[in-house]
Structure formats: C-alpha cells, structure tokens
Enzyme design. Sequence first.
Site, PDB file in Angstrom:
ATOM      1  N   MET A  47       0.937  -1.156  -0.127  1.00 19.87           N
ATOM      2  CA  MET A  47      -0.014   0.046  -0.041  1.00 19.87           C
ATOM      3  C   MET A  47       0.883   1.179  -0.085  1.00 19.87           C
ATOM      4  O   MET A  47       0.550   2.503   0.469  1.00 19.87           O
ATOM      5  CB  MET A  47      -0.812   0.095   1.164  1.00 19.87           C
ATOM      6  CG  MET A  47      -1.916  -1.078   1.179  1.00 19.87           C
ATOM      7  SD  MET A  47      -3.320  -0.695   2.140  1.00 19.87           S
ATOM      8  CE  MET A  47      -2.686  -0.368   3.707  1.00 19.87           C
ATOM      9  N   GLY A  48       2.325   1.059  -0.524  1.00 14.69           N
ATOM     10  CA  GLY A  48       3.052   2.250  -0.370  1.00 14.69           C
ATOM     11  C   GLY A  48       3.520   2.702   0.956  1.00 14.69           C
ATOM     12  O   GLY A  48       3.288   1.779   1.980  1.00 14.69           O
ATOM     13  N   HIS A  54       9.065  -3.530   3.582  1.00 15.45           N
ATOM     14  CA  HIS A  54       8.467  -3.865   2.109  1.00 15.45           C
ATOM     15  C   HIS A  54       9.891  -4.108   1.448  1.00 15.45           C
ATOM     16  O   HIS A  54       9.760  -5.069   0.421  1.00 15.45           O
ATOM     17  CB  HIS A  54       8.142  -2.596   1.467  1.00 15.45           C
ATOM     18  CG  HIS A  54       6.841  -2.212   2.195  1.00 15.45           C
ATOM     19  ND1 HIS A  54       6.692  -1.126   3.294  1.00 15.45           N
ATOM     20  CD2 HIS A  54       5.493  -2.579   2.337  1.00 15.45           C
ATOM     21  CE1 HIS A  54       5.478  -1.053   3.773  1.00 15.45           C
ATOM     22  NE2 HIS A  54       4.827  -1.691   3.273  1.00 15.45           N
ATOM     23  N   GLN A  78     -10.353  -1.913   2.423  1.00 17.43           N
ATOM     24  CA  GLN A  78     -10.006  -2.561   3.714  1.00 17.43           C
ATOM     25  C   GLN A  78      -9.716  -1.472   4.643  1.00 17.43           C
ATOM     26  O   GLN A  78      -9.101  -1.987   5.939  1.00 17.43           O
ATOM     27  CB  GLN A  78      -8.630  -3.350   3.550  1.00 17.43           C
ATOM     28  CG  GLN A  78      -7.613  -2.558   3.172  1.00 17.43           C
ATOM     29  CD  GLN A  78      -6.203  -3.329   2.639  1.00 17.43           C
ATOM     30  OE1 GLN A  78      -6.239  -3.897   1.610  1.00 17.43           O
ATOM     31  NE2 GLN A  78      -5.249  -3.518   3.717  1.00 17.43           N
ATOM     32  N   GLY A 170       4.465 -10.248   4.103  1.00 21.85           N
ATOM     33  CA  GLY A 170       5.112 -10.240   5.428  1.00 21.85           C
ATOM     34  C   GLY A 170       4.686 -11.145   6.308  1.00 21.85           C
ATOM     35  O   GLY A 170       3.504 -10.905   6.722  1.00 21.85           O
ATOM     36  N   LYS A 172       4.934 -10.028   9.256  1.00 18.79           N
ATOM     37  CA  LYS A 172       4.318  -9.034  10.016  1.00 18.79           C
ATOM     38  C   LYS A 172       2.903  -9.058  10.101  1.00 18.79           C
ATOM     39  O   LYS A 172       2.394  -8.888  11.286  1.00 18.79           O
ATOM     40  CB  LYS A 172       4.973  -7.753   9.691  1.00 18.79           C
ATOM     41  CG  LYS A 172       4.219  -6.541  10.032  1.00 18.79           C
ATOM     42  CD  LYS A 172       4.690  -6.029  11.401  1.00 18.79           C
ATOM     43  CE  LYS A 172       4.178  -4.607  11.763  1.00 18.79           C
ATOM     44  NZ  LYS A 172       2.779  -4.166  11.466  1.00 18.79           N
TER      45      LYS A 172
HETATM   46  P1  AMP Z   1       1.230  -2.885   3.550  1.00 15.77           P
HETATM   47  O1  AMP Z   1       1.931  -1.760   2.663  1.00 15.77           O
HETATM   48  O2  AMP Z   1       1.070  -2.237   5.014  1.00 15.77           O
HETATM   49  O3  AMP Z   1       0.056  -3.349   2.893  1.00 15.77           O
HETATM   50  O4  AMP Z   1       2.374  -4.142   3.512  1.00 15.77           O
HETATM   51  C1  AMP Z   1       2.566  -4.669   2.480  1.00 15.77           C
HETATM   52  C2  AMP Z   1       3.556  -6.007   2.640  1.00 15.77           C
HETATM   53  O5  AMP Z   1       4.494  -5.669   3.482  1.00 15.77           O
HETATM   54  C3  AMP Z   1       2.549  -6.895   3.611  1.00 15.77           C
HETATM   55  O6  AMP Z   1       2.658  -8.128   3.147  1.00 15.77           O
HETATM   56  C4  AMP Z   1       3.380  -6.859   4.850  1.00 15.77           C
HETATM   57  O7  AMP Z   1       3.065  -8.001   5.641  1.00 15.77           O
HETATM   58  C5  AMP Z   1       4.829  -6.484   4.464  1.00 15.77           C
HETATM   59  N1  AMP Z   1       5.487  -5.902   5.611  1.00 15.77           N
HETATM   60  C6  AMP Z   1       4.969  -4.725   6.059  1.00 15.77           C
HETATM   61  N2  AMP Z   1       5.788  -4.785   7.459  1.00 15.77           N
HETATM   62  C7  AMP Z   1       6.657  -5.522   7.526  1.00 15.77           C
HETATM   63  C8  AMP Z   1       8.069  -5.680   8.222  1.00 15.77           C
HETATM   64  N3  AMP Z   1       8.320  -4.882   9.301  1.00 15.77           N
HETATM   65  N4  AMP Z   1       8.468  -7.047   7.931  1.00 15.77           N
HETATM   66  C9  AMP Z   1       8.157  -7.632   6.865  1.00 15.77           C
HETATM   67  N5  AMP Z   1       7.245  -7.426   6.148  1.00 15.77           N
HETATM   68  C10 AMP Z   1       6.428  -6.261   6.270  1.00 15.77           C
END
Ligand code: AMP
Length: 309
Positions: A47-48, A54, A78, A170, A172
């Site tokens: 989501m940037g 990331h 979401q 992730g 996470k």
């Molecule tokens: P988001 O942009 O928040 O939707 O995250 C995009 C992807 O990055 C998702 O698969 C998250 O689980 C992963 N991600 C976000 N933060 C972390 C982190 N600290 N360590 C590993 N993966 C991450």
Amino acid sequence: MTATDVHRDADGGVPGVVHTRDELRSRIAALMAAAPAGAGLGLVPTMGALHDGHAALASAARTANDVVVASVFVNPLQFGDAEDLERYPRTFEADLELLGRCGVDLVFAPSIEQMYPGGTPLVRISSGSLGETFEGASRPGHFDGALTAVAKLLHLADPGAPRPFRAYFGQKDAQQLALVRRMVEDLNYRVRIEAVPIIRDDDGLARSSRNRFLSAAEREGATVLPRALSELARQAAQRLPLGIDEAVELIDSAPYVHLDYLEVVDPRTLEPWAENCRYTPFVGEALALVAARVGAVRLIDNMVLRNET
Ligand code: AMP
C-alpha cells in the site's frame, strides 16, 4: 521496446510504472517474453509508504525471480472509516526509489477506478471465521477487502502457466498471510505464497508505516511489545511453560500502551494453542500474536515460538 527496457539489473534505477490493467498485462507479457525460458515472476503487493520491511519482500522476490512486479495501491475496501483511509501516508516518489534500489522491474500503481471499474465490487472474497478474529474483530470487513484486492492483483499479475508465479507477503501481518494462504488453497490459485520474516528497527519495534505517528515517548512505550514476545520466544526455545500472564502484566505496565490481545495460536489456522502451555513445558511451533493501541496508533506484532533444536 528493447530488452534493456524490459529487464533491468538488481540495482537498476527507477522502475517502470504502469497505471492501468491493460498496461500491466502487456508490460508483463513483454518482460516475460524477454526473460529466459522457465523464468518466474514475483509479485509484491503493497500500500506504499514503503520501508525496510517492504524492501525485504522486494529483495526476496528479486533473488528468486527473473521478473519482479510490485503494486502500490491504498485499497479503500480494507479501511473501515474514511478518515483512516485519508490519513494513510502516501510517499510515491520515495516508494519508487526504494523499489528501484531493490531491483523491481515494474510498479503497478492503479487508481481506485482501475482497480474497481464498476464501483464497489458486488462479488468479493469472504474471509470467513478466520477473518473475524483478532484484527478482524476490531476492523469488520477489513480482511474481505484486503483479500478482494489481493485476489484481483493475483489475476492481473499471473504470467501464465507454466511460468512460475510467486507472491510475497510479510510475516508481520500474520493473519493476512494465513488468510491469503487459505484463499489460494480454497480457490485453487496456482501462485506460490512466500512468507518473509519481520524486519525490526534497532529498538525491536517491527517496521510499520504507522510508526511515524508515534511520539518519542510512545515509541519507547511500544517497545514493550517485542520485549514481551521475545520473552515468550525464549521460554518456548527452552521448553519452559509460557509466562503469558506475566507478558500481559509487562505490557499493561508500559506507559501509553493499551493491550488489545496477546494470544498464542497455531501459525496456520490461528486457532488457540493448548491452554496447558501456561503450565507444562512448551513443545512444537506456535505463534504469539499481539495488538495494542499506543497513543492513537494501533500496532500489531508477532513472533514464532519454537523449541531450540
Ligand atoms: P502494507 O503496505 O502495509 O500493506 O504491507 C505490504 C506487505 O509488506 C505486507 O505483506 C506486509 O506484511 C509486509 N510488511 C509490512 N511491514 C513489514 C515488516 N516490518 N517486515 C516484513 N514485512 C512487512
């Protein structure tokens, strides 16, 4: 289009950017045509507001695939409330630079109209009971919305059999990862889901685009979350009973931190782990999940619990 346009080295500059589904499909077709026979494609949905977490996903994708595509899309489906969606940080230029440094070939940055051309989709993915617990309990509809966007991205980026297709998520977001795996199994997607370990800052806090909203004092308070999880992981590694109540007390004692849940669960199903892990030596592999509000910011974290070999 020349081969250098469609294939870049791992430390290449700013990646190519496409905004429409048609452009995405045709650029992927060109990239695959220029890649060696048997080449695979790695997809990194985001989501940037990108950070090192990331970057770890993009780097893992770069290592295992000939072609790497990242998506940057703040998915309105979401978000429960419009304000949260509005507040979500948007840092597209910096995102492109980071993705370029990680060797990403192509970035898909669609508008809402491109992702949902018919408006709010009538038919969408249901995340079932697994989407109603933990994060789903405080964010109704969140996982249905997230899975619907992921499903669409998986359709759009699939390079077509027999090309290997991998998507990177992730650890996470453990619940999202478990749900994406279930969706792929339940609905027969051919993509392989790759989990990437959590990237943390030096103080132990998991990297998150929300961390920027923490004051210095709140941030210090928030470090209780990885500390409590690490203590559980240490106990598990040493086959000790898990001090879950003590971990809850530790978190409750930290300033600015309001615990939502701390649970030990099965990593795949997120079903509660046997209650007796509090009283008998821990054996096996589980996941400790935590969520807390720190000031105005909701944070999630988790850690794998397993015995030392
Ligand atoms: P988001 O942009 O928040 O939707 O995250 C995009 C992807 O990055 C998702 O698969 C998250 O689980 C992963 N991600 C976000 N933060 C972390 C982190 N600290 N360590 C590993 N993966 C991450």
